[in-house]
Scaffold this motif. Structure first.
Motif, PDB file in Angstrom:
ATOM      1  N   ALA A 148       0.843  -1.191   0.000  1.00 24.08           N
ATOM      2  CA  ALA A 148       0.000   0.000   0.000  1.00 24.08           C
ATOM      3  C   ALA A 148       0.878   1.240   0.000  1.00 24.08           C
ATOM      4  O   ALA A 148       2.064   1.181   0.358  1.00 24.08           O
ATOM      5  CB  ALA A 148      -0.910   0.009   1.228  1.00 24.08           C
ATOM      6  N   GLU A 149       0.299   2.356  -0.389  1.00 25.37           N
ATOM      7  CA  GLU A 149       0.999   3.627  -0.336  1.00 25.37           C
ATOM      8  C   GLU A 149      -0.017   4.758  -0.333  1.00 25.37           C
ATOM      9  O   GLU A 149      -1.180   4.576  -0.702  1.00 25.37           O
ATOM     10  CB  GLU A 149       1.978   3.787  -1.511  1.00 25.37           C
ATOM     11  N   ALA A 150       0.431   5.923   0.091  1.00 19.05           N
ATOM     12  CA  ALA A 150      -0.418   7.105   0.107  1.00 19.05           C
ATOM     13  C   ALA A 150       0.436   8.314  -0.197  1.00 19.05           C
ATOM     14  O   ALA A 150       1.571   8.425   0.283  1.00 19.05           O
ATOM     15  CB  ALA A 150      -1.098   7.269   1.465  1.00 19.05           C
ATOM     16  N   GLY A 151      -0.093   9.222  -1.010  1.00 17.92           N
ATOM     17  CA  GLY A 151       0.656  10.405  -1.389  1.00 17.92           C
ATOM     18  C   GLY A 151      -0.275  11.530  -1.784  1.00 17.92           C
ATOM     19  O   GLY A 151      -1.504  11.409  -1.687  1.00 17.92           O
ATOM     20  N   SER A 152       0.301  12.625  -2.253  1.00 20.41           N
ATOM     21  CA  SER A 152      -0.516  13.791  -2.583  1.00 20.41           C
ATOM     22  C   SER A 152      -0.048  14.446  -3.873  1.00 20.41           C
ATOM     23  O   SER A 152       1.052  14.192  -4.362  1.00 20.41           O
ATOM     24  CB  SER A 152      -0.491  14.806  -1.428  1.00 20.41           C
ATOM     25  N   ARG A 153      -0.898  15.309  -4.408  1.00 15.66           N
ATOM     26  CA  ARG A 153      -0.607  16.016  -5.660  1.00 15.66           C
ATOM     27  C   ARG A 153      -1.525  17.226  -5.770  1.00 15.66           C
ATOM     28  O   ARG A 153      -2.508  17.347  -5.036  1.00 15.66           O
ATOM     29  CB  ARG A 153      -0.833  15.109  -6.861  1.00 15.66           C
ATOM     30  N   THR A 154      -1.212  18.133  -6.675  1.00 16.89           N
ATOM     31  CA  THR A 154      -2.116  19.236  -6.956  1.00 16.89           C
ATOM     32  C   THR A 154      -3.032  18.827  -8.094  1.00 16.89           C
ATOM     33  O   THR A 154      -2.738  17.907  -8.852  1.00 16.89           O
ATOM     34  CB  THR A 154      -1.355  20.524  -7.316  1.00 16.89           C
ATOM     35  N   GLU A 155      -4.141  19.517  -8.209  1.00  9.46           N
ATOM     36  CA  GLU A 155      -5.200  19.111  -9.138  1.00  9.46           C
ATOM     37  C   GLU A 155      -5.658  20.274 -10.011  1.00  9.46           C
ATOM     38  O   GLU A 155      -6.844  20.549 -10.132  1.00  9.46           O
ATOM     39  CB  GLU A 155      -6.396  18.570  -8.339  1.00  9.46           C
ATOM     40  N   ASN A 156      -4.711  20.968 -10.631  1.00  9.60           N
ATOM     41  CA  ASN A 156      -5.048  22.160 -11.392  1.00  9.60           C
ATOM     42  C   ASN A 156      -5.943  21.897 -12.594  1.00  9.60           C
ATOM     43  O   ASN A 156      -6.593  22.807 -13.111  1.00  9.60           O
ATOM     44  CB  ASN A 156      -3.766  22.862 -11.863  1.00  9.60           C
ATOM     45  N   SER A 157      -5.989  20.647 -13.069  1.00  7.93           N
ATOM     46  CA  SER A 157      -6.793  20.347 -14.254  1.00  7.93           C
ATOM     47  C   SER A 157      -8.203  19.873 -13.906  1.00  7.93           C
ATOM     48  O   SER A 157      -9.027  19.685 -14.796  1.00  7.93           O
ATOM     49  CB  SER A 157      -6.101  19.268 -15.099  1.00  7.93           C
ATOM     50  N   SER A 158      -8.484  19.659 -12.638  1.00 11.19           N
ATOM     51  CA  SER A 158      -9.790  19.138 -12.246  1.00 11.19           C
ATOM     52  C   SER A 158     -10.846  20.239 -12.242  1.00 11.19           C
ATOM     53  O   SER A 158     -10.566  21.407 -11.944  1.00 11.19           O
ATOM     54  CB  SER A 158      -9.714  18.499 -10.855  1.00 11.19           C
ATOM     55  N   PHE A 226      -9.115  12.006  -1.224  1.00  8.21           N
ATOM     56  CA  PHE A 226      -9.685  13.186  -0.578  1.00  8.21           C
ATOM     57  C   PHE A 226      -9.108  14.418  -1.270  1.00  8.21           C
ATOM     58  O   PHE A 226      -7.896  14.582  -1.345  1.00  8.21           O
ATOM     59  CB  PHE A 226      -9.323  13.192   0.904  1.00  8.21           C
ATOM     60  N   ALA A 227      -9.973  15.266  -1.806  1.00  7.61           N
ATOM     61  CA  ALA A 227      -9.533  16.466  -2.512  1.00  7.61           C
ATOM     62  C   ALA A 227     -10.181  17.698  -1.882  1.00  7.61           C
ATOM     63  O   ALA A 227     -11.329  17.658  -1.436  1.00  7.61           O
ATOM     64  CB  ALA A 227      -9.894  16.385  -3.995  1.00  7.61           C
ATOM     65  N   PHE A 228      -9.427  18.795  -1.866  1.00  4.88           N
ATOM     66  CA  PHE A 228      -9.937  20.016  -1.258  1.00  4.88           C
ATOM     67  C   PHE A 228      -9.216  21.225  -1.846  1.00  4.88           C
ATOM     68  O   PHE A 228      -8.258  21.093  -2.616  1.00  4.88           O
ATOM     69  CB  PHE A 228      -9.756  19.974   0.265  1.00  4.88           C
ATOM     70  N   TRP A 238      -5.145  14.064  -1.602  1.00  5.71           N
ATOM     71  CA  TRP A 238      -4.434  12.988  -0.910  1.00  5.71           C
ATOM     72  C   TRP A 238      -5.106  11.689  -1.310  1.00  5.71           C
ATOM     73  O   TRP A 238      -6.342  11.613  -1.362  1.00  5.71           O
ATOM     74  CB  TRP A 238      -4.532  13.184   0.595  1.00  5.71           C
ATOM     75  N   THR A 239      -4.316  10.647  -1.612  1.00  2.32           N
ATOM     76  CA  THR A 239      -4.895   9.370  -2.029  1.00  2.32           C
ATOM     77  C   THR A 239      -4.158   8.195  -1.391  1.00  2.32           C
ATOM     78  O   THR A 239      -2.926   8.184  -1.317  1.00  2.32           O
ATOM     79  CB  THR A 239      -4.845   9.211  -3.563  1.00  2.32           C
ATOM     80  N   PHE A 240      -4.922   7.223  -0.957  1.00  2.00           N
ATOM     81  CA  PHE A 240      -4.410   5.931  -0.511  1.00  2.00           C
ATOM     82  C   PHE A 240      -4.790   4.895  -1.554  1.00  2.00           C
ATOM     83  O   PHE A 240      -5.907   4.900  -2.080  1.00  2.00           O
ATOM     84  CB  PHE A 240      -5.039   5.539   0.829  1.00  2.00           C
ATOM     85  N   THR A 261      -5.678  12.649   9.573  1.00  2.00           N
ATOM     86  CA  THR A 261      -4.524  13.471   9.951  1.00  2.00           C
ATOM     87  C   THR A 261      -4.089  14.439   8.855  1.00  2.00           C
ATOM     88  O   THR A 261      -3.160  15.225   9.066  1.00  2.00           O
ATOM     89  CB  THR A 261      -3.313  12.589  10.320  1.00  2.00           C
ATOM     90  N   VAL A 262      -4.719  14.391   7.687  1.00  3.63           N
ATOM     91  CA  VAL A 262      -4.328  15.270   6.582  1.00  3.63           C
ATOM     92  C   VAL A 262      -4.463  16.735   7.011  1.00  3.63           C
ATOM     93  O   VAL A 262      -5.492  17.162   7.538  1.00  3.63           O
ATOM     94  CB  VAL A 262      -5.183  14.996   5.339  1.00  3.63           C
ATOM     95  N   ARG A 263      -3.395  17.480   6.789  1.00  8.26           N
ATOM     96  CA  ARG A 263      -3.370  18.901   7.151  1.00  8.26           C
ATOM     97  C   ARG A 263      -2.404  19.623   6.231  1.00  8.26           C
ATOM     98  O   ARG A 263      -1.766  19.007   5.380  1.00  8.26           O
ATOM     99  CB  ARG A 263      -2.953  19.053   8.612  1.00  8.26           C
ATOM    100  N   LEU A 264      -2.271  20.940   6.406  1.00  8.37           N
ATOM    101  CA  LEU A 264      -1.406  21.743   5.562  1.00  8.37           C
ATOM    102  C   LEU A 264      -0.187  22.237   6.343  1.00  8.37           C
ATOM    103  O   LEU A 264      -0.265  22.481   7.547  1.00  8.37           O
ATOM    104  CB  LEU A 264      -2.175  22.933   4.987  1.00  8.37           C
ATOM    105  N   THR A 265       0.921  22.371   5.645  1.00 11.75           N
ATOM    106  CA  THR A 265       2.162  22.761   6.311  1.00 11.75           C
ATOM    107  C   THR A 265       2.089  24.140   6.934  1.00 11.75           C
ATOM    108  O   THR A 265       2.786  24.420   7.904  1.00 11.75           O
ATOM    109  CB  THR A 265       3.344  22.736   5.317  1.00 11.75           C
ATOM    110  N   ASP A 266       1.250  25.033   6.381  1.00 17.28           N
ATOM    111  CA  ASP A 266       1.164  26.373   6.936  1.00 17.28           C
ATOM    112  C   ASP A 266       0.144  26.494   8.062  1.00 17.28           C
ATOM    113  O   ASP A 266      -0.115  27.575   8.584  1.00 17.28           O
ATOM    114  CB  ASP A 266       0.842  27.399   5.839  1.00 17.28           C
ATOM    115  N   GLY A 267      -0.463  25.355   8.419  1.00 18.02           N
ATOM    116  CA  GLY A 267      -1.393  25.359   9.531  1.00 18.02           C
ATOM    117  C   GLY A 267      -2.805  25.773   9.178  1.00 18.02           C
ATOM    118  O   GLY A 267      -3.678  25.789  10.037  1.00 18.02           O
ATOM    119  N   THR A 268      -3.045  26.125   7.912  1.00 16.61           N
ATOM    120  CA  THR A 268      -4.393  26.525   7.516  1.00 16.61           C
ATOM    121  C   THR A 268      -5.287  25.309   7.375  1.00 16.61           C
ATOM    122  O   THR A 268      -4.821  24.173   7.306  1.00 16.61           O
ATOM    123  CB  THR A 268      -4.379  27.286   6.181  1.00 16.61           C
TER     124      THR A 268
END
Length: 271
Positions: A148-158, A226-228, A238-240, A261-268
């Motif tokens: 299994a794995e989990a990672g993240s990406r940006t979704e500018n085309s969605s 999970f997208a936001f 974020w996807t598992f 636990t998904v959160r942002l590095t800047d605390g927002t």
């Protein structure tokens, strides 16, 4: 190469890419989004995607660097992707890959010179990276398949966060476990979800059942996406993804705990 073999080859094609070799096409598709951003082309060519590392990979801020975010669950590890700004925790037995590490699945093809990437993410957490090893194409090089794995990406085309979540979950299951048969995939409804840190977005799940197993490491699989919208107005996700129906399958409860636990590095907390 057979379709079953190609499926596994692309699943385990996780390359530690040195920053100097990350071409615009690779960065645009694998790190920034499925279409390389709002104006990018769909997919990427094999000679761009399968870039080998040159020199040591860049250090990962998720590997305990000074000032890095700390886990919110005791005994877990924190995974950080500075490209997306997403932070999440994984159980202690998981490994964390460098921020330059990308993982993807591609469409089955007999064309050795062309590869259509379906979906990918970067800076992942990985569970049992060498869970299964096989040499299906008999070329003398064994390939490892992670449990299994989990990672993240940006979704500018969605088009929306709901669209991003739905596509990510379904494409990971199709590309990693079910292709070429989409009829083996079942999709859960897209739902609203809020993480423990207060991020609200769209959540989607997909899984395969009865997918043809042509190789030693082939299994059914599942994915949760999970997208936001982050504080900058960008869509991120974020996807598992993981094997399903195996003895050491990651329980859905654990997937949801990681997701919480998904959160942002800047605390927002997102939009």
């Amino acid at each position: 190469m057979s379709q079953g073999q190609q499926r596994k080859t692309t699943v385990v094609a996780m390359v530690a890419v040195a920053a100097v070799l990350m071409t615009a096409a690779v960065t645009g598709w694998l790190v920034l989004g499925r279409d390389g951003g709002k104006d990018g082309a769909d997919g990427a060519k094999k000679d761009e995607a399968n870039v080998s590392s040159s020199g040591p990979p860049s250090p990962s801020s998720s590997s305990g660097a000074e000032g890095a975010p700390q886990p919110v669950i005791a005994g877990w590890k924190t995974v950080v992707n500075p490209k997306t700004g997403i932070v999440f925790d994984v159980p202690g037995e998981w490994d964390r890959k460098e921020t330059s590490w990308v993982s993807y699945v591609a469409e089955n093809s007999d064309d050795a010179e062309e590869e259509k990437i379906l979906v990918g993410f970067s800076a992942p957490g990985v569970l049992k990276e060498k869970w299964c090893r096989s040499d299906e194409d008999k070329d003398g090089t064994a390939e490892d398949t992670a449990l299994a794995e989990a990672g993240s990406r940006t979704e500018n085309s969605s088009k929306s966060v709901a669209d991003a979540a739905r596509k990510n979950a379904e494409l990971w299951v199709y590309g990693a476990y079910a292709q070429p048969d989409r009829t083996k995939i079942s999709n859960g409804p897209v739902e609203s979800y809020t993480t423990a840190s207060g991020i609200t977005g769209s959540l989607a799940t997909s899984e395969s059942s009865g997918a043809e197993q042509r190789g030693k490491c082939d299994t059914d699989g599942k994915a949760t996406a999970f997208a936001f919208e982050n504080s900058k107005g960008d869509y991120v996700s974020w996807t598992f993804r993981g094997a399903k129906g195996v003895a050491d399958e990651v329980p859905d409860a654990t997937v949801r705990k990681i997701l919480s636990t998904v959160r942002l590095t800047d605390g927002t907390t997102g939009a």
